[in-house]
Design an enzyme around this catalytic site. Structure first.
Site, short mmCIF file in Angstrom:
data_model
loop_
_atom_site.label_atom_id
_atom_site.label_comp_id
_atom_site.label_asym_id
_atom_site.label_seq_id
_atom_site.Cartn_x
_atom_site.Cartn_y
_atom_site.Cartn_z
CD GLU A 1 -6.30 5.19 -1.17
OE1 GLU A 1 -6.31 4.49 0.01
OE2 GLU A 1 -7.21 5.47 -1.55
CE1 TYR B 1 -3.87 2.50 0.81
CE2 TYR B 1 -2.33 3.54 2.19
CZ TYR B 1 -3.23 3.60 1.52
OH TYR B 1 -4.03 4.66 1.51
#
Length: 448
Positions: free
Chosen positions: A241, A154
């Site tokens: 993101e 992530y």
């Protein structure tokens, strides 16, 4: 139409993926913890921005019809692909379409399958936890190469309110809901504040990649981080993101899924970017408000709010919640509103069938109370309003405003104290709600 936030739990909205965990893991980065009012673009648009910047992404193509979906799948020349509904909502993979199809993200193995699934996606609404029962229309699908990943990470860049600059967020546990990682394995999340004046160096990225756990992939990860930060700055982004940032079977890193948000205040210098805004993904009233230059956000309550100033608007919604009510909207009419703009604000508020009372809370500094009063009276007369209006005015020309309201013969309930005004609005909304549930028509006469 830039707003500070949707007021956290007061407004009861879902946060973005780079969200709630920041309060617990890195409170300084709390700007991303709230539903900030910024431009969001579709996944395929984000992937194109990354691709143009030299960031590695899987092969992909976009389709607006089932036939185009078939052609897009053929162009990828692969037997392992994904079809993704292009809807601005989280949880697409766990959602469902009003066509009956389950999931907005599916694996496909042929162009024929791409066409068949596109027939059940395009033109239908996708319902997820984030959209609620209203869902959001799917107008396009993205066909992308399916990677067989070995490891998933992530990575995100968000704004850090404490250090007044960007911050990197990374985790070795990617491809899953990052809030779950924050809850179950908080130590797996790493953060790095960036000095906005000095910028981000490759050495910092390399060390951060090592800390996150990229190990032998740290060089590749650092290169990607540098490029993503360049995008963040160049495009006036508030969030970049990547989930997951994945290693494929050949040992190469790819940004498999990307979500980019941009600062609405940058509209004047990011014209090409803001032209990508898809209004079909937003509330019709919010679209109308943007054309009228009114700061408006649709909510789920039954008390309409008309306020001047974002801070006062959020305080007004807080006090409504305090007394057991629920705001139906955020509306900041601004400091230079005209009577006509006030009337248009009422038109927006009362176009929501859930609104059962309206609370006006104006503190007149630059904004004159008599102008607001004229707008309220104009709205009550022109729109033939059926819901009770509670009006609290203070500040410039407030006495003139009170005279205008008193002599208008309109059913506008004036109140000097905000606490009392909020209590009255909550009680009146409850009366209207109960009457509607009982199939009764309620008419309010003054004095109440």
């Amino acid at each position: 139409m830039s707003l500070l936030s949707k007021c956290g739990t007061c407004l009861g909205k879902q946060s973005l993926q780079a969200g709630d965990f920041l309060r617990r893991i890195c409170p300084a980065v709390s700007a991303a913890s709230q539903q900030v009012r910024n431009l969001s673009i579709h996944e395929y648009m984000s992937m194109k921005i990354l691709q143009d910047a030299g960031v590695p992404v899987p092969k992909f193509a976009v389709a607006s019809t089932p036939k185009e979906a078939r052609a897009a799948a053929e162009s990828l020349e692969s037997k392992d692909m994904m079809i993704k509904a292009q809807v601005l909502a989280g949880g697409r993979g766990k959602g469902y379409f009003d066509s009956g199809l389950k999931a907005g993200v599916k694996m496909i193995f042929s162009p024929e399958e791409a066409e068949q699934l596109a027939e059940k996606m395009i033109g239908f609404k996708l319902i997820t936890k984030q959209t609620g029962e209203r869902g959001r229309i799917c107008s396009k699908v993205m066909i992308s190469q399916r990677l067989f990943t070995r490891r998933e990470f992530y990575f995100a860049i968000v704004m850090d309110r404490a250090t007044q600059g960007p911050a990197l967020i990374g985790s070795s546990q990617g491809g899953v809901n990052i809030e779950d990682v924050a809850r179950d394995s908080p130590d797996a999340i790493k953060t790095l504040p960036i000095n906005i004046e000095k910028g981000l160096t490759r050495e910092q990225c390399l060390k951060f990649a090592t800390d996150v756990g990229f190990e032998d992939l740290s060089e590749q990860a650092a290169d990607i981080m540098v490029k993503l930060y360049a995008i963040f700055l160049k495009k006036d982004a508030t969030t970049v993101e990547i989930n997951p940032l994945a290693e494929d079977s050949s040992g190469h890193l790819y940004c498999v899924d990307a979500k980019l948000n941009f600062d609405d205040n940058a509209d004047f210098r990011q014209k090409e970017l803001f032209a990508l805004r898809d209004w079909s993904q937003e509330d019709e009233r919010e679209h109308e408000a943007s054309k009228l230059n009114i700061n408006y956000i649709q909510l789920d309550g039954n008390i309409g709010c008309l306020v001047n100033g974002a801070g006062l608007a959020m305080s007004t919604m807080d006090i409504i919640k305090l007394h057991g009510g629920s705001p139906a909207n955020f509306l900041d009419v601004g400091g230079g509103a005209t009577a006509e703009q006030v009337m248009n604000s009422f038109k927006l508020i009362t176009s929501d069938p859930n609104v059962q009372a309206v609370l006006v809370n104006i503190f007149g500094g630059i904004m004159r109370c008599d102008v607001i009063a004229k707008g309220i009276i104009m709205a009550a007369e022109t729109l033939d309003l059926k819901v009770p209006i509670v009006c609290r005015l203070q500040g410039t020309n407030v006495e003139d405003a009170k005279i205008l309201i008193a002599t208008s013969r309109m059913k506008i309930l004036a109140c000097d104290d905000l606490d009392e005004a909020a209590k009255m609005a909550v009680k009146l909304a409850a009366i209207v709600r109960l009457a509607k549930e009982g199939g009764l028509d309620v008419k309010f006469e003054l004095p109440i």
